[in-house]
Design a protein around this motif. Structure first.
Motif, PDB file in Angstrom:
ATOM      1  N   ALA A   1       5.653 -38.012  55.462  1.00 52.96           N
ATOM      2  CA  ALA A   1       5.999 -36.566  54.935  1.00 52.96           C
ATOM      3  C   ALA A   1       5.708 -35.508  55.863  1.00 52.96           C
ATOM      4  O   ALA A   1       5.974 -34.379  55.956  1.00 52.96           O
ATOM      5  CB  ALA A   1       5.018 -36.355  53.704  1.00 52.96           C
ATOM      6  N   LEU A   2       4.798 -35.995  56.973  1.00 54.82           N
ATOM      7  CA  LEU A   2       4.283 -34.811  57.996  1.00 54.82           C
ATOM      8  C   LEU A   2       5.223 -34.984  59.206  1.00 54.82           C
ATOM      9  O   LEU A   2       5.267 -34.410  60.045  1.00 54.82           O
ATOM     10  CB  LEU A   2       2.992 -35.235  58.412  1.00 54.82           C
ATOM     11  CG  LEU A   2       1.749 -34.641  57.334  1.00 54.82           C
ATOM     12  CD1 LEU A   2       0.362 -35.321  57.819  1.00 54.82           C
ATOM     13  CD2 LEU A   2       1.850 -33.298  57.250  1.00 54.82           C
ATOM     14  N   SER A   3       6.309 -35.802  59.264  1.00 54.24           N
ATOM     15  CA  SER A   3       7.035 -35.740  60.448  1.00 54.24           C
ATOM     16  C   SER A   3       7.994 -34.934  60.584  1.00 54.24           C
ATOM     17  O   SER A   3       9.118 -34.956  61.162  1.00 54.24           O
ATOM     18  CB  SER A   3       7.568 -37.646  60.366  1.00 54.24           C
ATOM     19  OG  SER A   3       8.459 -37.518  59.281  1.00 54.24           O
ATOM     20  N   ASP A   4       8.141 -33.976  59.794  1.00 53.61           N
ATOM     21  CA  ASP A   4       9.017 -33.021  59.783  1.00 53.61           C
ATOM     22  C   ASP A   4       8.299 -31.604  60.175  1.00 53.61           C
ATOM     23  O   ASP A   4       7.171 -31.349  59.524  1.00 53.61           O
ATOM     24  CB  ASP A   4       9.657 -32.860  58.337  1.00 53.61           C
ATOM     25  CG  ASP A   4      10.722 -31.547  58.126  1.00 53.61           C
ATOM     26  OD1 ASP A   4      11.835 -31.736  58.374  1.00 53.61           O
ATOM     27  OD2 ASP A   4      10.127 -30.778  57.982  1.00 53.61           O
ATOM     28  N   PRO A   5       8.767 -30.847  61.132  1.00 55.29           N
ATOM     29  CA  PRO A   5       8.254 -29.680  61.708  1.00 55.29           C
ATOM     30  C   PRO A   5       8.008 -28.420  60.483  1.00 55.29           C
ATOM     31  O   PRO A   5       6.961 -28.109  60.319  1.00 55.29           O
ATOM     32  CB  PRO A   5       8.973 -29.019  62.526  1.00 55.29           C
ATOM     33  CG  PRO A   5       9.818 -30.433  62.918  1.00 55.29           C
ATOM     34  CD  PRO A   5      10.291 -31.115  61.871  1.00 55.29           C
TER      35      PRO A   5
ATOM     36  N   ARG B   1       7.652 -29.209  57.325  1.00 57.69           N
ATOM     37  CA  ARG B   1       6.413 -29.860  56.298  1.00 57.69           C
ATOM     38  C   ARG B   1       5.003 -29.616  57.082  1.00 57.69           C
ATOM     39  O   ARG B   1       4.076 -29.356  56.555  1.00 57.69           O
ATOM     40  CB  ARG B   1       6.722 -31.003  55.854  1.00 57.69           C
ATOM     41  CG  ARG B   1       7.927 -31.153  54.907  1.00 57.69           C
ATOM     42  CD  ARG B   1       8.010 -32.414  53.913  1.00 57.69           C
ATOM     43  NE  ARG B   1       8.443 -33.500  54.525  1.00 57.69           N
ATOM     44  CZ  ARG B   1       9.636 -33.904  54.540  1.00 57.69           C
ATOM     45  NH1 ARG B   1      10.407 -33.558  53.692  1.00 57.69           N
ATOM     46  NH2 ARG B   1       9.757 -35.179  55.048  1.00 57.69           N
ATOM     47  N   LEU B   2       5.033 -30.049  58.244  1.00 54.42           N
ATOM     48  CA  LEU B   2       3.883 -29.726  59.084  1.00 54.42           C
ATOM     49  C   LEU B   2       3.387 -28.463  59.128  1.00 54.42           C
ATOM     50  O   LEU B   2       2.316 -28.000  58.737  1.00 54.42           O
ATOM     51  CB  LEU B   2       4.065 -30.139  60.513  1.00 54.42           C
ATOM     52  CG  LEU B   2       3.552 -31.559  60.979  1.00 54.42           C
ATOM     53  CD1 LEU B   2       4.055 -31.776  62.415  1.00 54.42           C
ATOM     54  CD2 LEU B   2       2.073 -31.883  60.828  1.00 54.42           C
ATOM     55  N   THR B   3       4.272 -27.425  59.289  1.00 52.59           N
ATOM     56  CA  THR B   3       3.913 -25.883  59.184  1.00 52.59           C
ATOM     57  C   THR B   3       3.397 -25.521  57.762  1.00 52.59           C
ATOM     58  O   THR B   3       2.311 -24.888  57.683  1.00 52.59           O
ATOM     59  CB  THR B   3       5.468 -25.065  59.523  1.00 52.59           C
ATOM     60  OG1 THR B   3       5.786 -25.465  60.710  1.00 52.59           O
ATOM     61  CG2 THR B   3       5.023 -23.871  59.306  1.00 52.59           C
ATOM     62  N   ILE B   4       4.097 -26.061  56.817  1.00 50.18           N
ATOM     63  CA  ILE B   4       3.524 -25.729  55.592  1.00 50.18           C
ATOM     64  C   ILE B   4       1.959 -26.359  55.158  1.00 50.18           C
ATOM     65  O   ILE B   4       1.172 -25.537  54.869  1.00 50.18           O
ATOM     66  CB  ILE B   4       4.347 -26.530  54.125  1.00 50.18           C
ATOM     67  CG1 ILE B   4       5.797 -25.831  54.259  1.00 50.18           C
ATOM     68  CG2 ILE B   4       3.893 -26.239  52.913  1.00 50.18           C
ATOM     69  CD1 ILE B   4       6.874 -26.515  53.484  1.00 50.18           C
TER      70      ILE B   4
ATOM     71  N   LEU C   1       5.741 -33.155  49.652  1.00 54.15           N
ATOM     72  CA  LEU C   1       4.333 -33.111  49.932  1.00 54.15           C
ATOM     73  C   LEU C   1       3.497 -33.648  49.173  1.00 54.15           C
ATOM     74  O   LEU C   1       2.421 -34.253  49.329  1.00 54.15           O
ATOM     75  CB  LEU C   1       4.024 -31.790  50.642  1.00 54.15           C
ATOM     76  CG  LEU C   1       4.540 -31.407  52.368  1.00 54.15           C
ATOM     77  CD1 LEU C   1       4.251 -29.872  52.535  1.00 54.15           C
ATOM     78  CD2 LEU C   1       3.909 -32.276  53.251  1.00 54.15           C
ATOM     79  N   ARG C   2       3.744 -32.912  47.902  1.00 56.46           N
ATOM     80  CA  ARG C   2       2.938 -33.529  46.680  1.00 56.46           C
ATOM     81  C   ARG C   2       3.178 -35.083  46.114  1.00 56.46           C
ATOM     82  O   ARG C   2       2.060 -35.688  45.967  1.00 56.46           O
ATOM     83  CB  ARG C   2       3.418 -32.839  45.394  1.00 56.46           C
ATOM     84  CG  ARG C   2       2.826 -33.204  44.141  1.00 56.46           C
ATOM     85  CD  ARG C   2       2.938 -32.067  42.988  1.00 56.46           C
ATOM     86  NE  ARG C   2       4.311 -31.694  42.664  1.00 56.46           N
ATOM     87  CZ  ARG C   2       4.982 -32.470  41.928  1.00 56.46           C
ATOM     88  NH1 ARG C   2       4.554 -33.617  41.218  1.00 56.46           N
ATOM     89  NH2 ARG C   2       6.336 -32.115  41.575  1.00 56.46           N
ATOM     90  N   ALA C   3       4.395 -35.267  46.633  1.00 54.72           N
ATOM     91  CA  ALA C   3       4.347 -37.111  46.140  1.00 54.72           C
ATOM     92  C   ALA C   3       3.812 -37.947  47.042  1.00 54.72           C
ATOM     93  O   ALA C   3       3.394 -38.686  46.710  1.00 54.72           O
ATOM     94  CB  ALA C   3       6.038 -37.173  46.287  1.00 54.72           C
ATOM     95  N   ALA C   4       3.674 -37.286  48.317  1.00 54.28           N
ATOM     96  CA  ALA C   4       2.830 -38.168  49.459  1.00 54.28           C
ATOM     97  C   ALA C   4       1.317 -37.804  49.332  1.00 54.28           C
ATOM     98  O   ALA C   4       0.558 -38.891  49.753  1.00 54.28           O
ATOM     99  CB  ALA C   4       3.374 -37.685  50.668  1.00 54.28           C
TER     100      ALA C   4
END
Lengths: 117, 117
Positions: free
Chosen positions: B34-38, B40-43, B77-80
């Motif tokens: 889930a964090l492997s996307d820039p 989503r990391l930013t969020i 992000l919630r599902a992870a």
């Protein structure tokens, strides 16, 4: 905190590493993406915890997977900067880039080491 | 080591969280994916570092993306298990599950906080 054996020194006769990103080029999102697969997490964890010799071949892991699939996963880990690979004749051998990863992403390898498959 | 503001207490009138994995169900490989996307990391980084209030809406981030795309990323992000979301009328608001993530994957949020986009 889970720890791991200290990295072994590079043997003087080791072949040059295959192409890989430099330490400064490592990207957290790329490294996390490469680790988001259970098989790849397993590879990095075993390389990290089981380093009884300097480099390991695919065969050392004993995975019941086609060699082409393993080659793909090892290459993805190298492209992301998690492992360094060297070509020994027909074999590729791998180890974790412990110093580079600890310098850039402190604590990441501890998470990998502590992971429960 | 990069740190972040302490999580704010849950307001007594907060709606119940939307469905999410329990702490014991969190999986490292899923969280890393889930964090492997820039984006989503930013969020997650902004939620972590900018928590001036309890929950944040999509709109708080000011991303120039379609709302449907943002909804998808927040849901992933919630599902992870990275964020908790609550429905306030028509709005969903989110915060990082700091206690759960620190308990299960110590050091992970420090990596997110220190990330350079």
């Amino acid at each position: 905190m889970t720890t791991w054996p200290a990295p072994l020194p590079v043997p003087p006769d080791a072949p040059a590493p295959l192409p890989e990103p430099a330490r400064a080029e490592l990207r957290l999102e790329t490294v996390l993406g490469a680790l988001s697969d259970p098989l790849r997490l397993t590879i990095v964890q075993r390389l990290l915890l089981g380093a009884q010799e300097y480099d390991h071949t695919c065969g050392w892991f004993g995975f019941d997977r086609p060699k082409s699939s393993l080659t793909h996963h090892f290459k993805a880990l190298r492209a992301a900067g998690l492992i360094r690979q060297r070509q020994y004749g027909l074999e590729r051998r791998s180890h974790v880039r412990v110093d580079d990863l600890e310098a850039r992403f402190p604590g990441l390898l501890a998470l990998v080491a502590a992971w429960t498959p």
